[in-house]
Design a protein around this motif. Sequence first.
Motif, PDB file in Angstrom:
ATOM      1  N   ASP A  46       4.836  -0.906   3.634  1.00  0.00           N
ATOM      2  CA  ASP A  46       4.484  -1.519   4.909  1.00  0.00           C
ATOM      3  C   ASP A  46       5.255  -2.820   5.104  1.00  0.00           C
ATOM      4  O   ASP A  46       5.574  -3.204   6.219  1.00  0.00           O
ATOM      5  N   GLU A  47       5.521  -3.499   4.005  1.00  0.00           N
ATOM      6  CA  GLU A  47       6.205  -4.790   4.075  1.00  0.00           C
ATOM      7  C   GLU A  47       7.005  -4.978   2.798  1.00  0.00           C
ATOM      8  O   GLU A  47       6.536  -4.663   1.706  1.00  0.00           O
ATOM      9  N   ILE A  48       8.225  -5.483   2.942  1.00  0.00           N
ATOM     10  CA  ILE A  48       9.064  -5.724   1.770  1.00  0.00           C
ATOM     11  C   ILE A  48       9.709  -7.099   1.895  1.00  0.00           C
ATOM     12  O   ILE A  48      10.167  -7.488   2.972  1.00  0.00           O
ATOM     13  N   SER A  49       9.683  -7.832   0.796  1.00  0.00           N
ATOM     14  CA  SER A  49      10.304  -9.154   0.735  1.00  0.00           C
ATOM     15  C   SER A  49      11.308  -9.159  -0.404  1.00  0.00           C
ATOM     16  O   SER A  49      11.046  -8.613  -1.479  1.00  0.00           O
ATOM     17  N   LEU A  50      12.442  -9.796  -0.177  1.00  0.00           N
ATOM     18  CA  LEU A  50      13.514  -9.836  -1.169  1.00  0.00           C
ATOM     19  C   LEU A  50      13.986 -11.269  -1.339  1.00  0.00           C
ATOM     20  O   LEU A  50      14.374 -11.922  -0.364  1.00  0.00           O
ATOM     21  N   THR A  51      13.924 -11.761  -2.579  1.00  0.00           N
ATOM     22  CA  THR A  51      14.470 -13.076  -2.916  1.00  0.00           C
ATOM     23  C   THR A  51      15.644 -12.869  -3.856  1.00  0.00           C
ATOM     24  O   THR A  51      15.491 -12.264  -4.920  1.00  0.00           O
ATOM     25  N   VAL A  52      16.819 -13.359  -3.468  1.00  0.00           N
ATOM     26  CA  VAL A  52      18.043 -13.147  -4.241  1.00  0.00           C
ATOM     27  C   VAL A  52      18.458 -14.465  -4.886  1.00  0.00           C
ATOM     28  O   VAL A  52      18.450 -15.518  -4.236  1.00  0.00           O
ATOM     29  N   TYR A  53      18.837 -14.392  -6.163  1.00  0.00           N
ATOM     30  CA  TYR A  53      19.251 -15.567  -6.927  1.00  0.00           C
ATOM     31  C   TYR A  53      20.759 -15.516  -7.167  1.00  0.00           C
ATOM     32  O   TYR A  53      21.387 -14.458  -7.065  1.00  0.00           O
ATOM     33  N   ASN A  54      21.329 -16.680  -7.528  1.00  0.00           N
ATOM     34  CA  ASN A  54      22.776 -16.777  -7.754  1.00  0.00           C
ATOM     35  C   ASN A  54      23.256 -15.977  -8.954  1.00  0.00           C
ATOM     36  O   ASN A  54      24.430 -15.618  -9.034  1.00  0.00           O
ATOM     37  N   ASP A  55      22.367 -15.708  -9.915  1.00  0.00           N
ATOM     38  CA  ASP A  55      22.793 -15.184 -11.211  1.00  0.00           C
ATOM     39  C   ASP A  55      22.544 -13.690 -11.364  1.00  0.00           C
ATOM     40  O   ASP A  55      22.078 -13.221 -12.401  1.00  0.00           O
ATOM     41  N   ASN A  56      22.811 -12.922 -10.305  1.00  0.00           N
ATOM     42  CA  ASN A  56      22.801 -11.462 -10.390  1.00  0.00           C
ATOM     43  C   ASN A  56      21.423 -10.877 -10.662  1.00  0.00           C
ATOM     44  O   ASN A  56      21.270  -9.973 -11.470  1.00  0.00           O
ATOM     45  N   PHE A  57      20.407 -11.394 -10.013  1.00  0.00           N
ATOM     46  CA  PHE A  57      19.100 -10.754 -10.062  1.00  0.00           C
ATOM     47  C   PHE A  57      18.314 -11.133  -8.817  1.00  0.00           C
ATOM     48  O   PHE A  57      18.677 -12.065  -8.084  1.00  0.00           O
ATOM     49  N   GLY A  58      17.253 -10.379  -8.572  1.00  0.00           N
ATOM     50  CA  GLY A  58      16.437 -10.631  -7.397  1.00  0.00           C
ATOM     51  C   GLY A  58      14.979 -10.323  -7.678  1.00  0.00           C
ATOM     52  O   GLY A  58      14.632  -9.627  -8.643  1.00  0.00           O
ATOM     53  N   LEU A  59      14.109 -10.849  -6.827  1.00  0.00           N
ATOM     54  CA  LEU A  59      12.675 -10.588  -6.887  1.00  0.00           C
ATOM     55  C   LEU A  59      12.308  -9.730  -5.680  1.00  0.00           C
ATOM     56  O   LEU A  59      12.565 -10.110  -4.535  1.00  0.00           O
ATOM     57  N   VAL A  60      11.721  -8.557  -5.952  1.00  0.00           N
ATOM     58  CA  VAL A  60      11.320  -7.623  -4.902  1.00  0.00           C
ATOM     59  C   VAL A  60       9.800  -7.613  -4.816  1.00  0.00           C
ATOM     60  O   VAL A  60       9.113  -7.488  -5.838  1.00  0.00           O
ATOM     61  N   LYS A  61       9.275  -7.740  -3.599  1.00  0.00           N
ATOM     62  CA  LYS A  61       7.831  -7.659  -3.370  1.00  0.00           C
ATOM     63  C   LYS A  61       7.576  -6.631  -2.277  1.00  0.00           C
ATOM     64  O   LYS A  61       8.168  -6.713  -1.197  1.00  0.00           O
ATOM     65  N   GLN A  62       6.712  -5.660  -2.579  1.00  0.00           N
ATOM     66  CA  GLN A  62       6.389  -4.602  -1.627  1.00  0.00           C
ATOM     67  C   GLN A  62       4.880  -4.498  -1.458  1.00  0.00           C
ATOM     68  O   GLN A  62       4.127  -4.643  -2.424  1.00  0.00           O
ATOM     69  N   VAL A  63       4.459  -4.222  -0.229  1.00  0.00           N
ATOM     70  CA  VAL A  63       3.055  -3.946   0.068  1.00  0.00           C
ATOM     71  C   VAL A  63       2.965  -2.505   0.552  1.00  0.00           C
ATOM     72  O   VAL A  63       3.634  -2.128   1.517  1.00  0.00           O
ATOM     73  N   ARG A  64       2.160  -1.681  -0.140  1.00  0.00           N
ATOM     74  CA  ARG A  64       2.022  -0.272   0.224  1.00  0.00           C
ATOM     75  C   ARG A  64       0.551   0.146   0.207  1.00  0.00           C
ATOM     76  O   ARG A  64      -0.271  -0.428  -0.506  1.00  0.00           O
ATOM     77  N   GLN A  65       0.272   1.188   0.982  1.00  0.00           N
ATOM     78  CA  GLN A  65      -1.038   1.822   0.953  1.00  0.00           C
ATOM     79  C   GLN A  65      -1.037   2.889  -0.138  1.00  0.00           C
ATOM     80  O   GLN A  65      -0.224   3.804  -0.121  1.00  0.00           O
ATOM     81  N   VAL A  66      -1.933   2.757  -1.104  1.00  0.00           N
ATOM     82  CA  VAL A  66      -2.010   3.687  -2.230  1.00  0.00           C
ATOM     83  C   VAL A  66      -3.380   4.363  -2.216  1.00  0.00           C
ATOM     84  O   VAL A  66      -4.411   3.698  -2.067  1.00  0.00           O
ATOM     85  N   GLU A  67      -3.371   5.683  -2.355  1.00  0.00           N
ATOM     86  CA  GLU A  67      -4.633   6.425  -2.417  1.00  0.00           C
ATOM     87  C   GLU A  67      -4.966   6.727  -3.871  1.00  0.00           C
ATOM     88  O   GLU A  67      -4.230   7.439  -4.558  1.00  0.00           O
ATOM     89  N   PHE A  68      -6.066   6.156  -4.348  1.00  0.00           N
ATOM     90  CA  PHE A  68      -6.511   6.357  -5.719  1.00  0.00           C
ATOM     91  C   PHE A  68      -7.604   7.426  -5.747  1.00  0.00           C
ATOM     92  O   PHE A  68      -8.463   7.480  -4.859  1.00  0.00           O
ATOM     93  N   LYS A  69      -7.567   8.255  -6.779  1.00  0.00           N
ATOM     94  CA  LYS A  69      -8.646   9.210  -6.999  1.00  0.00           C
ATOM     95  C   LYS A  69      -9.735   8.547  -7.834  1.00  0.00           C
ATOM     96  O   LYS A  69      -9.467   7.614  -8.584  1.00  0.00           O
ATOM     97  N   GLY A  70     -10.938   9.020  -7.704  1.00  0.00           N
ATOM     98  CA  GLY A  70     -12.023   8.467  -8.492  1.00  0.00           C
ATOM     99  C   GLY A  70     -11.823   8.731  -9.973  1.00  0.00           C
ATOM    100  O   GLY A  70     -11.306   9.779 -10.375  1.00  0.00           O
ATOM    101  N   GLY A  71     -12.196   7.785 -10.810  1.00  0.00           N
ATOM    102  CA  GLY A  71     -12.012   7.928 -12.250  1.00  0.00           C
ATOM    103  C   GLY A  71     -10.578   7.648 -12.648  1.00  0.00           C
ATOM    104  O   GLY A  71      -9.893   6.812 -12.051  1.00  0.00           O
ATOM    105  N   LEU A  72     -10.081   8.359 -13.664  1.00  0.00           N
ATOM    106  CA  LEU A  72      -8.704   8.187 -14.127  1.00  0.00           C
ATOM    107  C   LEU A  72      -7.757   9.024 -13.274  1.00  0.00           C
ATOM    108  O   LEU A  72      -8.040  10.191 -12.984  1.00  0.00           O
ATOM    109  N   SER A  73      -6.641   8.440 -12.887  1.00  0.00           N
ATOM    110  CA  SER A  73      -5.639   9.183 -12.119  1.00  0.00           C
ATOM    111  C   SER A  73      -4.262   8.589 -12.382  1.00  0.00           C
ATOM    112  O   SER A  73      -4.127   7.432 -12.785  1.00  0.00           O
ATOM    113  N   GLU A  74      -3.259   9.418 -12.158  1.00  0.00           N
ATOM    114  CA  GLU A  74      -1.871   8.984 -12.318  1.00  0.00           C
ATOM    115  C   GLU A  74      -1.304   8.639 -10.952  1.00  0.00           C
ATOM    116  O   GLU A  74      -1.416   9.412 -10.005  1.00  0.00           O
ATOM    117  N   VAL A  75      -0.699   7.463 -10.841  1.00  0.00           N
ATOM    118  CA  VAL A  75      -0.101   6.999  -9.585  1.00  0.00           C
ATOM    119  C   VAL A  75       1.394   6.828  -9.807  1.00  0.00           C
ATOM    120  O   VAL A  75       1.814   6.131 -10.734  1.00  0.00           O
TER     121      VAL A  75
END
Length: 459
Positions: free
Chosen positions: A21-50
């Motif tokens: 739904d939303e993505i933010s990207l922060t880029v640094y001088n030294d060949n790396f970046g910080l990625v932040k994402q907001v998503r809607q995730v549907e979880f099953k009750g109990g234990l589940s694999e996402v």
Amino acid sequence: MRLSVFVCLAALFVSSIAAADEISLTVYNDNFGLVKQVRQVEFKGGLSEVRFDDVAALIDPTSVHISPKDGGISILEQNYQYDLVNTKAMMQRYLDTEISVITKGGEIHRGKLLSFDDRYVILQAENGEITITNTVEIVDYRFTKLPEGLVLKPTLVWLAESGGGGKSECEVSYLTDGITWHAEYVAVVDKEDKNLSLSGWVSIDNKSGATYQNASLQLVAGKVHRVTPRKPIQPPYPMYSAERMALMGKAEPQFEEEAFFEYHLYTLTRRSTVADNETKQISLFPEATTSAAKVYTLDATQHYWWSQPDKPKVKVNLEFTNSEKNGLGMPLPKGVLRVYKADSKGDLQFVGEDSVNHTPKEEKVRVFLGEAFDITAGRLKTNHVDLGLDHGRETYEIVLKNHKDVDIVVTVIEPLPGWREWRFIESNIEYAKVSAYRVEFQVAVKAGGENKLVYTFEY
């Protein structure tokens, strides 16, 4: 050559995750970046694999942080799957298993895969017959299913525990290598070399293995320490035409700058898409005019004290102060500064470039452009007296000749022995002590003339 897999890929996904739904990207001088994402995730009750795909191929999986907005959801385990589907990976997993190979002539060979390399594929049919097929003749490989462990995209897999199940908004952040940025500056000096027009652009080079669609973009200027050393990707620096430079001069400011911790943060005022394997350029600030000075230097400290060349080169530098009073006064991120000047017909010509470091406001910037053609120099040690016990007296003579039709001043930088106390005996031109082992002279040379610097010191 084609690779065919007859399998229902939808069965791989246990829980449903919508596109970001939303993505933010922060880029640094030294060949790396910080990625932040907001998503809607549907979880099953109990234990589940996402399963969380569409992450950068060069993600640092140890840096991942997931934060469900709703309570009652716990992440118990995380795995990063990056063994992607390709011909070699499929063939390796199908060793000792039946596959089909189709040749250019339409022949179909079925059998157990015994061996393969870049040149040959070896199959064993049910009747024991061995077939060796040249890979040049193969147009299609066929497999019955996708082997376990192979994924179509780099994927994060979480083992989650949820009380009641249902959809939850999750924020996921991680660091990735393979994305960097640097500044590009273009300066045009006037006829007298006393003023320059400076414009700045940002170049973002993305080789992280992901596209960041419609992202909020921020850039961090400064040296951020990381425990694991990374080898930076050096993007090619584009050369600019006069037409491109004219467009640069008209660019509007798009970044808001602020001091952040011990660095500087630049936030793009609009969203932007940063595609994988793309170099994106965005205007950093509009054209600004500032005063400048052309500085000639003859620097003998670039060589060992005892092995100086007899005919050193005079360097040409352009110097300006990054101050608001002079028309600038903004933090300048490190990058490459290219300088142009109009010739007698008004056409811009390239006169040199240099790297500039991060430069705060109110600091000087000196750019080395090249070597002077019409200014020559000669340097000679004319006398040496041994005073015993590693002491001595030396005399040097530096001759500067000016073949230009204007008067000039050359800054002569001379080395002195740093391991001994020294003192000047005499000098025909006043000197300034810059450090324990370096002095500078300002040598004026008339148009079409020459001047001689002679000094003697003891150590």
